[in-house]
Design a protein around this motif. Structure first.
Motif, mmCIF file in Angstrom:
data_model
loop_
_atom_site.group_PDB
_atom_site.id
_atom_site.type_symbol
_atom_site.label_atom_id
_atom_site.label_comp_id
_atom_site.label_asym_id
_atom_site.label_seq_id
_atom_site.Cartn_x
_atom_site.Cartn_y
_atom_site.Cartn_z
ATOM 1 N N GLY A 64 0.785 -1.228 0.000
ATOM 2 C CA GLY A 64 0.000 0.000 0.000
ATOM 3 C C GLY A 64 0.812 1.270 0.000
ATOM 4 N N THR A 65 2.118 1.198 -0.198
ATOM 5 C CA THR A 65 2.954 2.405 -0.128
ATOM 6 C C THR A 65 3.319 2.966 -1.495
ATOM 7 O OG1 THR A 65 5.006 1.123 -0.069
ATOM 8 C CG2 THR A 65 3.968 1.650 2.062
ATOM 9 N N ALA A 66 2.898 2.329 -2.593
ATOM 10 C CA ALA A 66 3.310 2.773 -3.931
ATOM 11 C C ALA A 66 2.889 4.211 -4.205
ATOM 12 C CB ALA A 66 2.746 1.844 -4.995
ATOM 13 N N ALA A 67 1.629 4.558 -3.919
ATOM 14 C CA ALA A 67 1.142 5.910 -4.203
ATOM 15 C C ALA A 67 1.895 6.954 -3.387
ATOM 16 C CB ALA A 67 -0.358 5.995 -3.935
ATOM 17 N N GLN A 68 2.155 6.646 -2.101
ATOM 18 C CA GLN A 68 2.870 7.612 -1.261
ATOM 19 C C GLN A 68 4.323 7.780 -1.714
ATOM 20 O OE1 GLN A 68 1.683 4.844 0.998
ATOM 21 N NE2 GLN A 68 -0.187 5.770 1.797
ATOM 22 N N GLN A 69 4.968 6.679 -2.133
ATOM 23 C CA GLN A 69 6.358 6.774 -2.578
ATOM 24 C C GLN A 69 6.471 7.574 -3.881
ATOM 25 O OE1 GLN A 69 8.869 3.260 -2.408
ATOM 26 N NE2 GLN A 69 7.394 2.266 -1.016
ATOM 27 N N VAL A 70 5.490 7.395 -4.800
ATOM 28 C CA VAL A 70 5.485 8.147 -6.056
ATOM 29 C C VAL A 70 5.318 9.638 -5.762
ATOM 30 C CG1 VAL A 70 4.157 8.582 -8.169
ATOM 31 C CG2 VAL A 70 4.697 6.237 -7.507
ATOM 32 N N GLU A 71 4.378 9.970 -4.884
ATOM 33 C CA GLU A 71 4.121 11.371 -4.546
ATOM 34 C C GLU A 71 5.316 11.986 -3.813
ATOM 35 O OE1 GLU A 71 0.972 13.969 -1.894
ATOM 36 O OE2 GLU A 71 0.325 12.047 -2.714
ATOM 37 N N ALA A 72 5.913 11.241 -2.888
ATOM 38 C CA ALA A 72 7.043 11.761 -2.113
ATOM 39 C C ALA A 72 8.249 12.039 -3.008
ATOM 40 C CB ALA A 72 7.426 10.773 -1.010
ATOM 41 N N ALA A 73 8.414 11.256 -4.074
ATOM 42 C CA ALA A 73 9.547 11.446 -4.984
ATOM 43 C C ALA A 73 9.254 12.504 -6.045
ATOM 44 C CB ALA A 73 9.895 10.123 -5.667
ATOM 45 N N GLY A 74 8.036 13.018 -6.094
ATOM 46 C CA GLY A 74 7.668 13.999 -7.122
ATOM 47 C C GLY A 74 7.550 13.347 -8.491
ATOM 48 N N ALA A 75 7.294 12.064 -8.508
ATOM 49 C CA ALA A 75 7.196 11.313 -9.759
ATOM 50 C C ALA A 75 5.749 11.253 -10.226
ATOM 51 C CB ALA A 75 7.753 9.900 -9.570
ATOM 52 N N THR A 76 5.570 10.791 -11.456
ATOM 53 C CA THR A 76 4.215 10.627 -12.007
ATOM 54 C C THR A 76 3.890 9.166 -12.290
ATOM 55 O OG1 THR A 76 5.045 10.951 -14.256
ATOM 56 C CG2 THR A 76 4.254 12.913 -13.087
ATOM 57 N N ALA A 77 4.871 8.265 -12.110
ATOM 58 C CA ALA A 77 4.637 6.847 -12.396
ATOM 59 C C ALA A 77 5.518 5.979 -11.518
ATOM 60 C CB ALA A 77 4.945 6.555 -13.871
#
Length: 199
Positions: free
Chosen positions: A91-104
């Motif tokens: 369940g951490t994929a969305a948070q890790q993407v957002e924290a890195a400033g990534a889009t995918a």
């Protein structure tokens, strides 16, 4: 007594023929083929039946006005982050993407060593024991793909240390056996049809 002697060179020389009479005859035949069909005919007179009918005046139609092409909206930049496969189901994929400033989120679905990031039913993957160990992984992948996170599968196509070890016929070969790169990793042969089907 006159001598009958002639040098051999003069006896064997072929006679040269003048090509002008042959060319004149060919020209006469061609001219005759052109003129003979038209000699016995009377000149043709235009008749009323042969005249074309008067053309109808076309009615002008209004051409449809083309609609302008809509201005495309600017696309969002693609910035991916490679996440561990554990982020698929914890369940951490969305948070890790957002924290890195990534889009995918990028996940290794076939890593450089040949291990798969999912459970595969292919005989080669089962034989080489390349599939992931967690049976819940495939459902987690489907769940994440249906959500808001844009996912990308990273596939190391032919660099594979597992399948060439279990089936040497699919590997790139040298005289000493399977070829290995500088990292001591075997590769599948791109020329092998079964290896391409596996990938």
């Amino acid at each position: 007594m006159p001598s009958q002697y002639q040098p051999k060179r003069a006896q064997n020389r072929p006679r040269r023929h003048n090509p002008l009479p042959l060319l004149a005859a060919a020209a006469a035949v061609c001219l005759g083929l052109i003129l003979i069909p038209s000699l016995g005919r009377a000149p043709e007179e235009p008749t009323a039946a042969a005249s074309p009918p008067a053309a109808a005046t076309p009615t002008p139609t209004a051409a449809p006005t083309p609609e302008p092409t809509p201005t495309p909206e600017p696309e969002e930049d693609f910035r991916g982050i490679l996440l561990p496969n554990s982020a698929l189901y914890d369940g951490t994929a969305a948070q890790q993407v957002e924290a890195a400033g990534a889009t995918a989120a990028l996940f290794d679905m076939k890593a450089d060593d040949g291990s798969l990031g999912y459970i595969s039913g292919l005989a080669l993957a089962i034989q080489a024991e390349a599939s992931a160990a967690d049976p819940a992984l495939n459902a987690a992948i489907q769940l994440l793909n249906g959500g808001e996170v844009y996912t990308v599968a990273r596939v190391s196509c032919f660099r594979d240390n597992l399948v060439p070890r279990s089936d040497m016929s699919l590997a790139i070969h040298t005289n000493a056996g399977n070829w290995r790169d500088s990292g001591d990793t075997r590769w599948l042969s791109p020329a092998n049809e079964s290896a391409r089907q596996y990938v």
